[in-house]
Structures are given as C-alpha cells and as structure tokens.
Design a protein around this motif. Structure first.
Motif, PDB file in Angstrom:
ATOM      1  N   THR A  14      -7.022  22.353  33.631  1.00 16.07           N
ATOM      2  CA  THR A  14      -7.663  21.106  33.197  1.00 16.07           C
ATOM      3  C   THR A  14      -6.846  20.450  32.086  1.00 16.07           C
ATOM      4  OG1 THR A  14      -9.851  21.955  33.769  1.00 16.07           O
ATOM      5  CG2 THR A  14      -9.768  20.111  32.222  1.00 16.07           C
ATOM      6  N   MET A  15      -6.395  21.257  31.132  1.00 16.05           N
ATOM      7  CA  MET A  15      -5.608  20.736  30.018  1.00 16.05           C
ATOM      8  C   MET A  15      -4.271  20.165  30.504  1.00 16.05           C
ATOM      9  SD  MET A  15      -6.381  23.776  27.257  1.00 16.05           S
ATOM     10  CE  MET A  15      -5.411  23.105  25.890  1.00 16.05           C
ATOM     11  N   LEU A  16      -3.662  20.810  31.478  1.00 18.07           N
ATOM     12  CA  LEU A  16      -2.401  20.321  32.032  1.00 18.07           C
ATOM     13  C   LEU A  16      -2.606  18.984  32.751  1.00 18.07           C
ATOM     14  CD1 LEU A  16      -1.015  23.703  33.349  1.00 18.07           C
ATOM     15  CD2 LEU A  16       0.136  22.237  31.671  1.00 18.07           C
ATOM     16  N   GLY A  17      -3.725  18.860  33.447  1.00 17.61           N
ATOM     17  CA  GLY A  17      -4.039  17.594  34.112  1.00 17.61           C
ATOM     18  C   GLY A  17      -4.199  16.474  33.098  1.00 17.61           C
ATOM     19  N   ASN A  18      -4.869  16.784  31.978  1.00 15.90           N
ATOM     20  CA  ASN A  18      -5.050  15.800  30.911  1.00 15.90           C
ATOM     21  C   ASN A  18      -3.704  15.404  30.313  1.00 15.90           C
ATOM     22  OD1 ASN A  18      -6.585  14.276  28.924  1.00 15.90           O
ATOM     23  ND2 ASN A  18      -5.987  15.853  27.471  1.00 15.90           N
ATOM     24  N   ALA A  19      -2.835  16.397  30.089  1.00 20.06           N
ATOM     25  CA  ALA A  19      -1.508  16.127  29.536  1.00 20.06           C
ATOM     26  C   ALA A  19      -0.695  15.236  30.477  1.00 20.06           C
ATOM     27  CB  ALA A  19      -0.764  17.433  29.278  1.00 20.06           C
ATOM     28  N   THR A  20      -0.800  15.499  31.764  1.00 21.73           N
ATOM     29  CA  THR A  20      -0.093  14.678  32.758  1.00 21.73           C
ATOM     30  C   THR A  20      -0.565  13.236  32.705  1.00 21.73           C
ATOM     31  OG1 THR A  20       0.197  16.592  34.222  1.00 21.73           O
ATOM     32  CG2 THR A  20       0.405  14.409  35.224  1.00 21.73           C
ATOM     33  N   ASN A  21      -1.892  13.056  32.658  1.00 22.43           N
ATOM     34  CA  ASN A  21      -2.459  11.701  32.606  1.00 22.43           C
ATOM     35  C   ASN A  21      -2.032  10.966  31.341  1.00 22.43           C
ATOM     36  OD1 ASN A  21      -3.764  12.023  35.061  1.00 22.43           O
ATOM     37  ND2 ASN A  21      -5.655  12.762  34.130  1.00 22.43           N
ATOM     38  N   LEU A  22      -2.057  11.672  30.200  1.00 24.55           N
ATOM     39  CA  LEU A  22      -1.652  11.056  28.934  1.00 24.55           C
ATOM     40  C   LEU A  22      -0.177  10.668  28.958  1.00 24.55           C
ATOM     41  CD1 LEU A  22      -3.528  13.328  26.343  1.00 24.55           C
ATOM     42  CD2 LEU A  22      -3.999  10.909  26.842  1.00 24.55           C
ATOM     43  N   ALA A  23       0.655  11.509  29.559  1.00 27.86           N
ATOM     44  CA  ALA A  23       2.091  11.210  29.640  1.00 27.86           C
ATOM     45  C   ALA A  23       2.344   9.993  30.532  1.00 27.86           C
ATOM     46  CB  ALA A  23       2.843  12.428  30.169  1.00 27.86           C
ATOM     47  N   LYS A  24       1.626   9.917  31.642  1.00 27.70           N
ATOM     48  CA  LYS A  24       1.774   8.753  32.533  1.00 27.70           C
ATOM     49  C   LYS A  24       1.314   7.478  31.839  1.00 27.70           C
ATOM     50  CE  LYS A  24       1.447  11.199  36.958  1.00 27.70           C
ATOM     51  NZ  LYS A  24       0.623  11.471  38.148  1.00 27.70           N
ATOM     52  N   GLU A  25       0.237   7.591  31.072  1.00 28.13           N
ATOM     53  CA  GLU A  25      -0.260   6.436  30.315  1.00 28.13           C
ATOM     54  C   GLU A  25       0.768   6.012  29.264  1.00 28.13           C
ATOM     55  OE1 GLU A  25      -3.779   5.398  27.126  1.00 28.13           O
ATOM     56  OE2 GLU A  25      -4.163   6.980  28.590  1.00 28.13           O
TER      57      GLU A  25
ATOM     58  N   ALA B 151       6.059  14.573  33.906  1.00 21.65           N
ATOM     59  CA  ALA B 151       5.438  13.330  33.425  1.00 21.65           C
ATOM     60  C   ALA B 151       5.848  13.037  31.988  1.00 21.65           C
ATOM     61  CB  ALA B 151       3.912  13.428  33.534  1.00 21.65           C
ATOM     62  N   LEU B 152       5.905  14.087  31.167  1.00 20.47           N
ATOM     63  CA  LEU B 152       6.319  13.894  29.769  1.00 20.47           C
ATOM     64  C   LEU B 152       7.790  13.503  29.701  1.00 20.47           C
ATOM     65  CD1 LEU B 152       5.125  14.073  26.884  1.00 20.47           C
ATOM     66  CD2 LEU B 152       6.189  16.319  26.713  1.00 20.47           C
ATOM     67  N   GLU B 153       8.609  14.094  30.552  1.00 25.92           N
ATOM     68  CA  GLU B 153      10.033  13.746  30.591  1.00 25.92           C
ATOM     69  C   GLU B 153      10.218  12.295  31.021  1.00 25.92           C
ATOM     70  OE1 GLU B 153      14.112  14.295  30.110  1.00 25.92           O
ATOM     71  OE2 GLU B 153      12.453  15.584  29.486  1.00 25.92           O
ATOM     72  N   ALA B 154       9.410  11.859  31.993  1.00 24.29           N
ATOM     73  CA  ALA B 154       9.478  10.466  32.453  1.00 24.29           C
ATOM     74  C   ALA B 154       9.067   9.512  31.330  1.00 24.29           C
ATOM     75  CB  ALA B 154       8.578  10.268  33.675  1.00 24.29           C
ATOM     76  N   ALA B 155       8.064   9.909  30.550  1.00 22.69           N
ATOM     77  CA  ALA B 155       7.632   9.091  29.401  1.00 22.69           C
ATOM     78  C   ALA B 155       8.746   9.014  28.362  1.00 22.69           C
ATOM     79  CB  ALA B 155       6.369   9.684  28.790  1.00 22.69           C
ATOM     80  N   LYS B 156       9.407  10.137  28.145  1.00 20.63           N
ATOM     81  CA  LYS B 156      10.534  10.177  27.187  1.00 20.63           C
ATOM     82  C   LYS B 156      11.664   9.276  27.667  1.00 20.63           C
ATOM     83  CE  LYS B 156      13.098  12.319  23.890  1.00 20.63           C
ATOM     84  NZ  LYS B 156      12.809  12.316  22.463  1.00 20.63           N
ATOM     85  N   ASN B 157      11.954   9.317  28.958  1.00 19.39           N
ATOM     86  CA  ASN B 157      13.015   8.475  29.523  1.00 19.39           C
ATOM     87  C   ASN B 157      12.674   6.996  29.417  1.00 19.39           C
ATOM     88  OD1 ASN B 157      14.577  10.708  30.178  1.00 19.39           O
ATOM     89  ND2 ASN B 157      13.797  10.844  32.275  1.00 19.39           N
ATOM     90  N   ALA B 158      11.376   6.673  29.421  1.00 20.46           N
ATOM     91  CA  ALA B 158      10.927   5.287  29.249  1.00 20.46           C
ATOM     92  C   ALA B 158      10.863   4.901  27.771  1.00 20.46           C
ATOM     93  CB  ALA B 158       9.550   5.102  29.896  1.00 20.46           C
ATOM     94  N   GLU B 159      11.314   5.825  26.905  1.00 21.42           N
ATOM     95  CA  GLU B 159      11.348   5.628  25.448  1.00 21.42           C
ATOM     96  C   GLU B 159       9.949   5.460  24.846  1.00 21.42           C
ATOM     97  OE1 GLU B 159      15.272   3.640  23.982  1.00 21.42           O
ATOM     98  OE2 GLU B 159      14.495   2.391  25.626  1.00 21.42           O
ATOM     99  N   ALA B 160       8.994   6.155  25.437  1.00 20.31           N
ATOM    100  CA  ALA B 160       7.630   6.109  24.909  1.00 20.31           C
ATOM    101  C   ALA B 160       7.573   6.640  23.480  1.00 20.31           C
ATOM    102  CB  ALA B 160       6.691   6.919  25.807  1.00 20.31           C
TER     103      ALA B 160
END
Length: 197
Positions: free
Chosen positions: A84-95, A36-45
């Motif tokens: 739980t923390m990983l789930g939060n990180a995933t959600n934040l990256a998708k956002e 999810a973080l990599e996808a955010a990076k690719n979207a130039e977040a």
C-alpha cells in the motif's frame, strides 16, 4: 506406519510454513515506485516542485523501510502495508512529475514579462537616483545603490543565458530576486526623495 508418520510430519511442516508466512517483498511494486521517482527526478521535480518531490521520496523511503522490516522477520511476514505504501509513493512521484512539467511551462511563459518588468524597474531606479537629493548623508547610500544597479543590469543577460540552456528555474529565481531588490531600491529612493535627504 512409519510412512504415515513421515507424511504427517511433512503435512504439518507444510501447514506451519504457510501459517507463519513465507511472503517475499513486492518487487514489482518496488520497481514501479522507484521508476516513478526516477521519472520525476528526470522531469526536475526536485527543482521545480521540491515539496512534492520530497513527499514522494519520503513516501518511498518509508515504504522501503517497511519492506526491510517485514523481510527481516523469520516468520509472520506481511507485505500488505508495504505494498500500500509503495502504491502511495508511486502516485506521489507521478503527481510530482506532472506538476514539475506544468510548473516548468508556467515559469517559461512568465519569464519574458518578468524580465521586462525587471528592466523597467532598473530604469525607474536610475531615474530616481537622478532625482535623489545629494547631501553629505545620502552620498554613501547613493554609491551603494549605484553598485546595486550595476549588478542588477547583468541579471537579464544571465537569465537569458539560463533560458537558452533550458534552465528556466535558475532564470526565474535570478529575475525574481532581482525584481525584489529593484523594488526595494525604488521604495528606499522614494522615501529619501519625500524626506528631502
């Protein structure tokens, strides 16, 4: 009797093994968060919504630190908090990814008007320079303003090149800074004209 003793030891060892915990890191959640973080990076977040991207990256770093902490334990490993923390990180990256896409579209739509506003502001600066009083004190300031105008006139072309290359955030930052500069020159010139020097 000897067989019963061995069986009792094995059962005791099995129970202790499960009581102290033998959990393994939540690899699926780790993979999901990293993807999810990599996808955010690719979207130039990191460029379009750096605060949101930073929050997602910090959340993942914190989650991975918790995973490492639990994994380093000899016993009583518990990855619940890390999961739980990983789930939060995933959600934040998708956002962050979604926000980056929206912000890019928003900037892309704003740029034509911003460039038009910049060209108009440059024309206004030139008009005011012609009206500005020519005194011994003001001539040096006017020379500096003319140099600024020359630099500002290059920005629309530079921004257009960035836009053509799909680099909307660079174009936006260039035009936004140039607009701010041009408006500052307009204010400076208006004040000089009103004072008569």
């Amino acid at each position: 009797m000897h067989g019963k003793r061995i069986a009792l030891v094995l059962i005791s060892a099995f129970i202790i093994f499960h009581l102290v915990g033998c959990g393994s890191p939540p690899q699926d959640q780790i993979n999901a968060a990293q993807a999810a973080l990599e996808a955010a990076k690719n979207a130039e977040a990191d460029r379009y919504v750096p605060d949101k991207y930073g929050a997602a990256k910090n959340a993942l770093d914190g989650a991975m630190a918790e995973v490492k902490k639990q994994d380093s334990k000899m016993m009583f490993k518990n990855f619940d908090q890390a999961t739980t923390m990983l789930g939060n990180a995933t959600n934040l990256a998708k956002e962050a990814q979604s926000s980056a896409v929206s912000r890019k579209q928003e900037i892309q739509q704003q740029l034509p008007q911003m460039i038009e506003d910049l060209n108009a502001a440059i024309m206004e600066v030139k008009r005011l320079v012609r009206r500005a009083p020519r005194t011994k004190e003001s001539m040096m300031a006017l020379q500096s303003i003319n140099a600024d105008v020359q630099a500002l006139q290059n920005i629309p072309d530079q921004a257009s090149s960035a836009i053509a290359g799909g680099d909307f955030i660079t174009a936006y930052n260039q035009v936004n800074a140039a607009l701010s500069k041009a408006n500052g020159l307009i204010d400076e010139l208006n004040q000089a004209i009103s004072r008569g020097y």
